[in-house]
Design a protein around this motif. Structure first.
Motif, short mmCIF file in Angstrom:
data_model
loop_
_atom_site.label_atom_id
_atom_site.label_comp_id
_atom_site.label_asym_id
_atom_site.label_seq_id
_atom_site.Cartn_x
_atom_site.Cartn_y
_atom_site.Cartn_z
N GLU A 66 0.81 -1.22 0.00
CA GLU A 66 0.00 0.00 0.00
C GLU A 66 0.85 1.27 0.00
O GLU A 66 0.30 2.37 0.07
CB GLU A 66 -0.93 0.01 1.22
CG GLU A 66 -1.93 -1.14 1.23
CD GLU A 66 -2.83 -1.10 2.45
OE1 GLU A 66 -2.58 -0.25 3.33
OE2 GLU A 66 -3.78 -1.89 2.52
N GLN A 67 2.16 1.16 -0.09
CA GLN A 67 3.01 2.33 -0.08
C GLN A 67 3.49 2.65 -1.49
O GLN A 67 3.54 1.78 -2.36
CB GLN A 67 4.21 2.11 0.85
CG GLN A 67 3.83 1.99 2.32
CD GLN A 67 5.05 1.74 3.19
OE1 GLN A 67 5.82 0.82 2.95
NE2 GLN A 67 5.22 2.56 4.21
N PHE A 68 3.85 3.93 -1.69
CA PHE A 68 4.30 4.34 -3.02
C PHE A 68 5.12 5.62 -2.90
O PHE A 68 5.18 6.26 -1.84
CB PHE A 68 3.12 4.57 -3.96
CG PHE A 68 2.13 5.58 -3.48
CD1 PHE A 68 2.31 6.95 -3.73
CD2 PHE A 68 1.01 5.20 -2.76
CE1 PHE A 68 1.41 7.89 -3.27
CE2 PHE A 68 0.09 6.14 -2.30
CZ PHE A 68 0.29 7.48 -2.56
N VAL A 69 5.74 5.99 -4.01
CA VAL A 69 6.56 7.20 -4.09
C VAL A 69 6.23 7.88 -5.40
O VAL A 69 6.43 7.31 -6.48
CB VAL A 69 8.07 6.87 -4.04
CG1 VAL A 69 8.89 8.15 -4.14
CG2 VAL A 69 8.42 6.09 -2.79
N THR A 70 5.69 9.09 -5.35
CA THR A 70 5.52 9.86 -6.58
C THR A 70 6.88 10.46 -6.95
O THR A 70 7.66 10.86 -6.08
CB THR A 70 4.50 10.98 -6.41
OG1 THR A 70 5.01 11.98 -5.50
CG2 THR A 70 3.18 10.45 -5.85
N ALA A 71 7.16 10.50 -8.24
CA ALA A 71 8.47 10.98 -8.67
C ALA A 71 8.41 11.47 -10.10
O ALA A 71 7.56 11.06 -10.89
CB ALA A 71 9.53 9.88 -8.54
N ILE A 72 9.33 12.35 -10.41
CA ILE A 72 9.53 12.78 -11.79
C ILE A 72 11.01 12.70 -12.10
O ILE A 72 11.85 13.11 -11.29
CB ILE A 72 8.98 14.19 -12.04
CG1 ILE A 72 9.12 14.54 -13.52
CG2 ILE A 72 9.65 15.24 -11.16
CD1 ILE A 72 8.23 15.68 -13.94
N LEU A 73 11.34 12.08 -13.22
CA LEU A 73 12.71 11.95 -13.68
C LEU A 73 12.90 12.81 -14.91
O LEU A 73 12.04 12.83 -15.81
CB LEU A 73 13.06 10.49 -13.99
CG LEU A 73 13.19 9.54 -12.79
CD1 LEU A 73 11.84 9.03 -12.34
CD2 LEU A 73 14.11 8.38 -13.13
N VAL A 74 14.02 13.49 -14.98
CA VAL A 74 14.31 14.39 -16.09
C VAL A 74 15.70 14.07 -16.62
O VAL A 74 16.63 13.83 -15.84
CB VAL A 74 14.24 15.87 -15.66
CG1 VAL A 74 14.52 16.80 -16.85
CG2 VAL A 74 12.88 16.19 -15.04
N GLU A 75 15.81 14.09 -17.94
CA GLU A 75 17.12 13.94 -18.59
C GLU A 75 17.31 15.12 -19.53
O GLU A 75 16.46 15.39 -20.39
CB GLU A 75 17.19 12.63 -19.37
CG GLU A 75 18.51 12.40 -20.10
CD GLU A 75 18.50 11.11 -20.87
OE1 GLU A 75 18.56 10.05 -20.23
OE2 GLU A 75 18.42 11.16 -22.13
N ILE A 76 18.41 15.84 -19.36
CA ILE A 76 18.71 17.01 -20.18
C ILE A 76 19.98 16.73 -20.97
O ILE A 76 21.03 16.44 -20.39
CB ILE A 76 18.87 18.28 -19.32
CG1 ILE A 76 17.58 18.53 -18.52
CG2 ILE A 76 19.20 19.49 -20.19
CD1 ILE A 76 17.67 19.71 -17.58
N GLN A 77 19.88 16.83 -22.31
CA GLN A 77 20.99 16.56 -23.19
C GLN A 77 21.66 17.86 -23.63
O GLN A 77 21.03 18.93 -23.64
CB GLN A 77 20.51 15.79 -24.43
CG GLN A 77 19.99 14.40 -24.12
CD GLN A 77 21.10 13.41 -23.81
OE1 GLN A 77 22.29 13.71 -23.99
NE2 GLN A 77 20.73 12.22 -23.35
N PRO A 78 22.94 17.80 -24.01
CA PRO A 78 23.61 19.01 -24.50
C PRO A 78 23.00 19.58 -25.77
O PRO A 78 23.25 20.74 -26.12
CB PRO A 78 25.05 18.53 -24.74
CG PRO A 78 25.22 17.33 -23.88
CD PRO A 78 23.87 16.67 -23.86
N ASP A 79 22.19 18.78 -26.51
CA ASP A 79 21.60 19.28 -27.76
C ASP A 79 20.30 20.05 -27.51
O ASP A 79 19.50 20.24 -28.43
CB ASP A 79 21.33 18.12 -28.71
CG ASP A 79 20.31 17.13 -28.15
OD1 ASP A 79 19.85 17.34 -27.01
OD2 ASP A 79 19.98 16.16 -28.84
N GLU A 80 20.08 20.49 -26.26
CA GLU A 80 18.94 21.33 -25.88
C GLU A 80 17.64 20.55 -25.76
O GLU A 80 16.57 21.15 -25.63
CB GLU A 80 18.75 22.49 -26.87
CG GLU A 80 19.98 23.36 -27.03
CD GLU A 80 19.76 24.47 -28.03
OE1 GLU A 80 18.63 24.59 -28.56
OE2 GLU A 80 20.70 25.23 -28.28
N SER A 81 17.69 19.23 -25.78
CA SER A 81 16.47 18.44 -25.61
C SER A 81 16.36 17.97 -24.18
O SER A 81 17.36 17.77 -23.49
CB SER A 81 16.48 17.23 -26.56
OG SER A 81 17.53 16.34 -26.21
#
Length: 362
Positions: free
Chosen positions: A217-232
């Motif tokens: 019944e437990q959980f973790v909300t999360a957001i993962l981000v990846e930033i590339q040198p090509d501006e994406s």
């Protein structure tokens, strides 16, 4: 807050002497017919609230001396009533010294716990580098727990061969269990961020770690981000509040996921991988990642903090650190009281083109 605390301590330190002074003055004015001497025990009683054992004993000795002098003045010294007064004051002194000793021991234990918490903070939520590859970063964390600096919110920014990778998350629940779960998530992220070529792989490694740790019944909300040198930039949102993208010229944009996804710990409820959101960044663009303690903060009238409307304050200062400080001050003023939930805010800025070649951790 500090001046108020210092003023309270000063007040408590002089309160025992003030009480005994008042009792002495009243007894002298009332004359020998009225017995106020038992009230001298208020001195050592109040001393035990803020003083150490020795100071409490000294205040008690002063109370006994005053009782003897006033008994002599009232011509009651040596009577049965006066002897009972001495006994009662002695009993209060003994109880006060015991209480002061226990309080001092608890304060030492609390200081030790805070020291351990400081170490845990440095291990769990490491100091954030101001520059990570092509990204400038600033972070602020406000814990809802009194005297604590860590809780169930988590964040991390690392420079990997796959780009700058970021996680911001919020563990269900509070207290030490939430801190332990946050440590599991961060440990799995720090390892997987360097090994996995895709964000879904990083999320899968965290999910595996949580499966061994969490209950059903437990959980973790999360957001993962990846930033590339090509501006994406690529974002993977697992039940977390949507980040805000702030352009130097343009409105504040909520970066919503392509479709809702379950939090970490509950990903087994769906078969398909979590869809990612891709976007392009311009030099100077800023992205605010945060936990729900920010948007769920209420003012005295019960209204929620309007983060999307206040987020433009993040563009008022050139330095991301100063910009985030301004937002935290605005949140604190809006709330008008300590937060009910932990709140973490991570501000990322895509650096200008002249900095794009600097991909080292600084």
């Amino acid at each position: 807050m500090e001046p108020t605390a210092d003023g309270s301590r000063r007040f408590l330190s002089v309160l025992p002497f003030g009480m005994m002074g008042v009792v002495t003055a009243v007894d002298l004015l009332a004359g020998p017919g009225v017995g106020y001497l038992p009230l001298l025990s208020l001195g050592p009683a109040f001393a035990s609230l803020s003083c150490g054992v020795r100071r409490t004993a000294a205040v008690g000795a002063l109370a006994v001396a005053l009782c003897a002098m006033l008994g002599l003045y009232d011509q009651t010294l040596g009577t049965r009533a006066n002897s009972l007064t001495f006994a009662s004051i002695g009993g209060v002194i003994a109880a006060g010294m015991l209480a002061a000793g226990l309080r001092e021991r608890n304060e030492r234990e609390l200081a030790d716990v805070r020291t351990v918490a400081e170490v845990a903070q440095r291990v769990l939520l490491r100091p954030m580098p101001r520059k990570v590859g092509p990204v400038q970063a600033a972070v602020r964390y406000v814990s809802a727990a009194a005297h604590a600096r860590i809780g169930g919110d988590l964040y991390e920014v690392v420079l990997t061969p796959n780009g700058v990778r970021v996680i911001v998350g919020d563990v269900q629940g509070k207290g030490l269990d939430a801190v332990e779960t946050a440590a599991v998530v961060l440990g799995a992220f720090r390892e997987a961020a360097y090994d996995e070529p895709e964000l879904n792989g990083v999320a899968g490694r965290i999910e595996t770690a949580l499966t061994r740790h969490l209950t059903s019944e437990q959980f973790v909300t999360a957001i993962l981000v990846e930033i590339q040198p090509d501006e994406s930039a690529t974002l993977l949102n697992q039940g977390h509040p949507s980040p805000l993208l702030l352009h130097r010229a343009g409105p504040v944009e909520a970066v919503d996921p392509p479709e809702p996804a379950p939090p970490l710990g509950l990903s087994g409820l769906v078969d398909a991988p979590v869809p990612a959101r891709s976007l392009k960044l311009e030099p100077g663009d800023r992205m605010l990642l945060y936990t729900d303690g920010v948007v769920e903060a209420r003012d005295q009238d019960g209204a929620f903090y309007p983060l999307a409307d206040r987020a433009e304050r993040l563009l008022a200062a050139d330095d991301p650190e100063a910009a985030l400080d301004a937002l935290v001050r605005d949140l604190t003023r809006f709330r008008g009281a300590p937060l009910d939930d932990d709140a973490a805010m991570l501000l990322l800025q895509w650096r200008a083109s002249a900095d794009r070649g600097a991909h080292r951790l600084s």
